[in-house]
Structures are given as C-alpha cells and as structure tokens.
Design an enzyme around this catalytic site. Structure first.
Site, PDB file in Angstrom:
ATOM      1  N   HIS A   1      51.495  17.024  56.328  1.00  0.00           N
ATOM      2  CA  HIS A   1      51.196  15.662  56.481  1.00  0.00           C
ATOM      3  C   HIS A   1      50.908  14.982  55.325  1.00  0.00           C
ATOM      4  CE1 HIS A   1      47.322  17.377  57.727  1.00  0.00           C
ATOM      5  NE2 HIS A   1      46.750  16.399  57.205  1.00  0.00           N
TER       6      HIS A   1
ATOM      7  N   ARG B   1      43.435   0.853  54.717  1.00  0.00           N
ATOM      8  CA  ARG B   1      43.436   1.736  55.858  1.00  0.00           C
ATOM      9  C   ARG B   1      42.399   2.726  55.912  1.00  0.00           C
ATOM     10  NH1 ARG B   1      45.530   6.715  57.074  1.00  0.00           N
ATOM     11  NH2 ARG B   1      46.135   6.727  59.313  1.00  0.00           N
TER      12      ARG B   1
HETATM   13  O1  LIG Z   1      44.243   9.302  57.087  1.00  0.00           O
HETATM   14  C1  LIG Z   1      44.911  10.249  57.653  1.00  0.00           C
HETATM   15  O2  LIG Z   1      45.516   9.598  58.717  1.00  0.00           O
HETATM   16  C2  LIG Z   1      45.021  11.595  57.825  1.00  0.00           C
HETATM   17  C3  LIG Z   1      43.770  12.194  56.743  1.00  0.00           C
HETATM   18  C4  LIG Z   1      44.087  13.484  56.547  1.00  0.00           C
HETATM   19  O3  LIG Z   1      45.184  14.021  56.751  1.00  0.00           O
HETATM   20  C5  LIG Z   1      43.266  14.241  55.805  1.00  0.00           C
HETATM   21  O4  LIG Z   1      41.602  14.002  55.677  1.00  0.00           O
HETATM   22  O5  LIG Z   1      43.081  15.643  55.640  1.00  0.00           O
HETATM   23 FE   LIG Z   2      44.922  16.331  56.436  1.00  0.00          FE
END
Ligand SMILES: O=C(O)CCC(=O)C(=O)O
Ligand SMILES: [Fe+2]
Length: 206
Positions: free
Chosen positions: A142, A152
C-alpha cells in the site's frame, strides 16, 4: 515522502504529561484497539493451528506501537507520494483514517483507492504474518498519495514482536528463511538507504 509521523510505544503514552489532550486521545484509541488486536491474532493463529502462546511470548504492549501520520497539503502531488509503497513491518496493522482519500492498495498490478471511512478500521496483514503463515496470509502493498488541497491524518496500530522474536514459516517447505524481527528491520533500513525503497519480505525468500 510528503508526510510526517510520530511513533509511540504503548507504555510511553502514560508519560505524556505535557500533552494531556493528545494523551487521552491516543490512550482511548489504544484501549479500544488493543482488545481487537488480541482477538484478531487469536483468530488468525487458530485458523493456521499456530499456538497463541507464540504471540503471548513475543508480543506485548512494549512491542506494539502507534504511528500517527500527517500528510500536509502538497504543491506538486503528481511528483511525490505521501508514503512510499510498502508492506507493514508487523504481524498486522489496524489503521484508522480520516475522511480524506489517499490510501491505495496494490491489487492485480493496479493501485486501488481505499474509500475513506472514519467510522471503519482497516486491518492490513504485515510481512511477519506472511512469513509465519508461509504465504497463506498475504501482506498487502500500500501507499498514500499526496493531496494538493487538504491535509490528511491517520493512526496506525502495529501489532508486532520484540526484536529478538524468531519468525519461522509454520509449514513445509518454507517459502522464507527463518529470521529475527531485528534482522528484518536491519535489512529494511539498509534497503531504504541503498535502494531508496523498502524491499520487504522478498529479501528472505528461499
Ligand atoms: O495513512 C494511511 O492510511 C496508511 C498509513 C500506513 O500505511 C502506515 O503507517 O504504515
Ligand atoms: Fe503501512
């Protein structure tokens, strides 16, 4: 990466004497999410016949942590990401995001946007469960894209072990070599420094 983050190990939250509002918010989040993490790990372990005592032995409040993410507005969002593509360095991660779009998952070679829903939690399997489950549970790649107009926020609860925990595939033949969480972290740091990205679990493929 166009973001900033604050990492907190759970026992440190109690000591945030100068930030009482923040403390009560993160404390509330941890109190709500910790029992969920415990239930999830029991279910995920039971499905694979992995002993729950493995997690009791290796994971505790001292080894789980929160990451508070902030993605400020970005003047050139097409040129940079908020958070580089990665798989999480945990057994799994529970994420609460606000109402702003930004999180994307890799599915069949395409980036899919996760619909923001501040009433829901997202659970991502991390690399450690992928290795332990011998690939039965897949850590999802991701990233977070940068946004021009609105900032955000998200909070991620990483359910992970101590650095000396041994991660070994439960089935044979194993897909990954046995490694400690410390080794995994070291390799990730090295890759980030040398290759500019988190290569992740593929480093431990046999
Ligand atoms: O900000 C997000 O939605 C995901 C954060 C993320 O993937 C992380 O902190 O590892
Ligand atoms: Fe993450």
């Amino acid at each position: 990466m166009w973001s900033e983050a604050l990492h907190m190990f759970l026992p440190d939250i109690a000591n945030m004497d100068q930030h009482t509002n923040l403390r009560s918010s993160v404390d509330g989040f941890v109190r709500a999410v910790s029992p969920l993490a415990e239930s999830l790990v029991q279910i995920l372990a039971e499905e694979l016949n992995i002993k729950f005592s493995y997690f009791q032995h290796n994971c505790s409040a001292n080894t789980c942590y929160l990451r508070l993410n902030r993605y400020p507005t970005c003047p050139f969002p097409s040129k940079i990401v908020g958070l580089l593509p990665h798989e999480d360095p945990s057994f799994f991660t529970i994420v609460h995001q606000d109402h702003i779009e930004g999180l994307q998952l890799m599915k069949d070679g395409n980036w899919i946007s996760v619909k923001p829903n501040s009433q829901a939690l997202i659970v991502n399997i991390g690399d450690l469960f992928r290795a332990l489950s011998n690939g039965v549970y897949t850590s999802v790649k991701h990233r977070v894209i940068a946004a021009e107009k609105v900032e955000r926020f998200s909070v991620a609860f990483f359910y992970g072990p101590s650095i000396d925990a041994v991660i070994e595939s439960y089935a044979t033949p194993p897909l990954y070599r046995k490694f400690t969480f410390g080794e995994y972290q070291e390799q990730t740091m090295k890759d980030l420094k040398e290759a500019g990205e988190k290569v992740g679990l593929s480093r431990f493929l046999l």
